[in-house]
Enzyme design. Structure first.
Site, short mmCIF file in Angstrom:
data_model
loop_
_atom_site.label_atom_id
_atom_site.label_comp_id
_atom_site.label_asym_id
_atom_site.label_seq_id
_atom_site.Cartn_x
_atom_site.Cartn_y
_atom_site.Cartn_z
N SER A 154 0.87 -1.19 0.00
CA SER A 154 0.00 0.00 0.00
C SER A 154 0.90 1.23 0.00
CB SER A 154 -0.85 -0.02 1.28
OG SER A 154 -1.49 1.23 1.49
N TYR B 169 -2.02 -1.17 10.53
CA TYR B 169 -2.00 -1.32 9.07
C TYR B 169 -0.68 -0.79 8.50
CZ TYR B 169 -3.93 -1.11 4.28
OH TYR B 169 -4.15 -1.29 2.93
P1 NAD Z 1 -11.36 -6.29 0.03
O1 NAD Z 1 -11.94 -6.19 1.41
O2 NAD Z 1 -12.19 -5.99 -1.17
O3 NAD Z 1 -10.73 -7.72 -0.21
C1 NAD Z 1 -10.00 -8.37 0.76
C2 NAD Z 1 -9.95 -9.82 0.42
O4 NAD Z 1 -9.25 -10.48 1.46
C3 NAD Z 1 -11.34 -10.47 0.36
O5 NAD Z 1 -11.32 -11.49 -0.64
C4 NAD Z 1 -11.51 -11.08 1.73
O6 NAD Z 1 -12.40 -12.16 1.77
C5 NAD Z 1 -10.08 -11.52 1.97
N1 NAD Z 1 -9.75 -11.73 3.37
C6 NAD Z 1 -9.93 -10.89 4.42
N2 NAD Z 1 -9.50 -11.50 5.56
C7 NAD Z 1 -9.06 -12.72 5.20
C8 NAD Z 1 -8.50 -13.83 5.89
N3 NAD Z 1 -8.33 -13.79 7.22
N4 NAD Z 1 -8.19 -14.93 5.21
C9 NAD Z 1 -8.39 -15.00 3.86
N5 NAD Z 1 -8.89 -13.99 3.15
C10 NAD Z 1 -9.23 -12.87 3.81
O7 NAD Z 1 -10.05 -5.38 0.10
P2 NAD Z 1 -9.10 -4.77 -1.01
O8 NAD Z 1 -9.22 -3.30 -0.92
O9 NAD Z 1 -9.26 -5.44 -2.33
O10 NAD Z 1 -7.70 -5.14 -0.36
C11 NAD Z 1 -6.82 -6.09 -0.91
C12 NAD Z 1 -5.40 -5.74 -0.50
O11 NAD Z 1 -5.06 -4.46 -1.04
C13 NAD Z 1 -5.21 -5.61 1.01
O12 NAD Z 1 -3.96 -6.16 1.39
C14 NAD Z 1 -5.23 -4.11 1.24
O13 NAD Z 1 -4.51 -3.74 2.39
C15 NAD Z 1 -4.55 -3.64 -0.03
N6 NAD Z 1 -4.80 -2.24 -0.36
C16 NAD Z 1 -6.07 -1.77 -0.58
C17 NAD Z 1 -6.24 -0.44 -0.90
C18 NAD Z 1 -7.59 0.14 -1.19
O14 NAD Z 1 -7.68 1.37 -1.32
N7 NAD Z 1 -8.64 -0.64 -1.31
C19 NAD Z 1 -5.15 0.41 -1.01
C20 NAD Z 1 -3.88 -0.11 -0.77
C21 NAD Z 1 -3.72 -1.43 -0.46
#
Ligand code: NAD
Length: 256
Positions: free
Chosen positions: A138, A151
């Site tokens: 991130s 985080y």
């Molecule tokens: P999201 O909530 O849409 O997806 C998260 C996924 O992880 C889902 O499939 C969920 O079921 C799964 N998950 C959660 N806890 C879990 C566990 N204990 N075991 C297995 N699976 C689990 O979130 P996202 O925004 O797509 O995030 C994905 C990654 O991207 C994360 O690591 C997040 O930190 C990172 N990220 C997101 C953003 C953003 O703005 N959305 C920005 C930077 C980084």
């Protein structure tokens, strides 16, 4: 380009993980999906692209379930060629109010899970002479925000982990890199927008605009499709010597 390769994408039932899984499948990779919630929809969506898809529901906070998933993946496809450590969770609170169990869960799911998947997948990649490890970090792996101590610690941690693994694999056909998205409009961020709207008593659209304006000069969300394209590039031959980078795709967030 990735025909016959097997890609395990953690947390791929929604959001960024699903976007990356679809992008890799479009290049011919077979996919192991993981994550909570509905898996049948994403599975059917990717199967329609003409590749094989398997699903394992391991909780990424549980090392023994992670080991079971890696064994399952090897059983299905022979080995894991591409590992995308994407599963992640968030909790927002000042450090003195931060629930210790939330801290532990965030470090376990966002950081420690990548240690376990990597240590288990790497021997097969090295034996094959090719592999790709992509860690979805991130902008919070590069800079901090208030109220996100766990985080930010987990994401800085995974950027450091990425560099170590990249050095350990530098003379092999395995590369390890991190992807650092800015805001992406997924369920994880929608929750922060909804919380903000409720807290400030403002419409959700206003909360969304405020969230972007605070951090992203482009005033635009990065999309799972754009992140999928970056993942495909890092898996391509052009990515052979890209090692240990933390590549931000963030509308100018960390340029400030
Ligand atoms: P999201 O909530 O849409 O997806 C998260 C996924 O992880 C889902 O499939 C969920 O079921 C799964 N998950 C959660 N806890 C879990 C566990 N204990 N075991 C297995 N699976 C689990 O979130 P996202 O925004 O797509 O995030 C994905 C990654 O991207 C994360 O690591 C997040 O930190 C990172 N990220 C997101 C953003 C953003 O703005 N959305 C920005 C930077 C980084």
């Amino acid at each position: 380009m990735l025909k016959g390769k097997a890609a395990l994408v953690t947390g791929s039932t929604s959001g960024i993980g699903l976007g990356i899984a679809i992008a890799l499948a479009r290049q011919g990779a077979n996919i192991i999906l993981n994550g909570f919630g509905d898996a049948d929809g994403p599975k059917a969506q990717i199967e329609a692209l003409g590749v094989k898809v398997a699903y394992h529901g391991a909780d990424m906070g549980k090392p023994e379930q992670i080991a079971d998933m890696l064994q399952f993946a090897t059983g299905e496809f022979g080995r894991v060629d591409i590992l995308v450590n994407n599963a992640g969770i968030q909790h927002v609170a000042p450090v003195e109010d931060f629930p210790p169990e939330k801290w532990d869960a965030i470090i376990a799911i966002n950081l420690t899970s990548a240690f376990h998947t990597t240590r288990l997948a790497l021997p097969g990649m090295k034996a094959a002479g090719w592999g790709r490890i992509l860690n979805v970090a991130s902008t919070h792996g590069l800079v901090a925000s208030a109220q996100k101590s766990a985080y930010v610690a987990s994401k800085h941690g995974i950027v450091g982990f990425t560099k170590s693994v990249a050095l350990e694999t530098a003379t092999t056909g395995v590369t390890c890199n991190a992807i650092c998205p800015g805001w992406v409009l997924t369920p994880l961020v929608q929750k922060q927008i909804d919380d903000r709207a409720a807290r400030e008593g403002i419409p959700v659209d206003t909360a969304k605009r405020e969230l972007l304006a605070e951090k992203e000069p482009s005033l635009q969300f990065t999309t799972p499709e754009e992140l999928g394209a970056l993942a495909v590039f890092l898996c391509s031959p052009a990515g052979n010597n890209v090692r240990g980078v933390a590549w931000n795709m963030d509308g100018g967030w960390v340029a400030q």
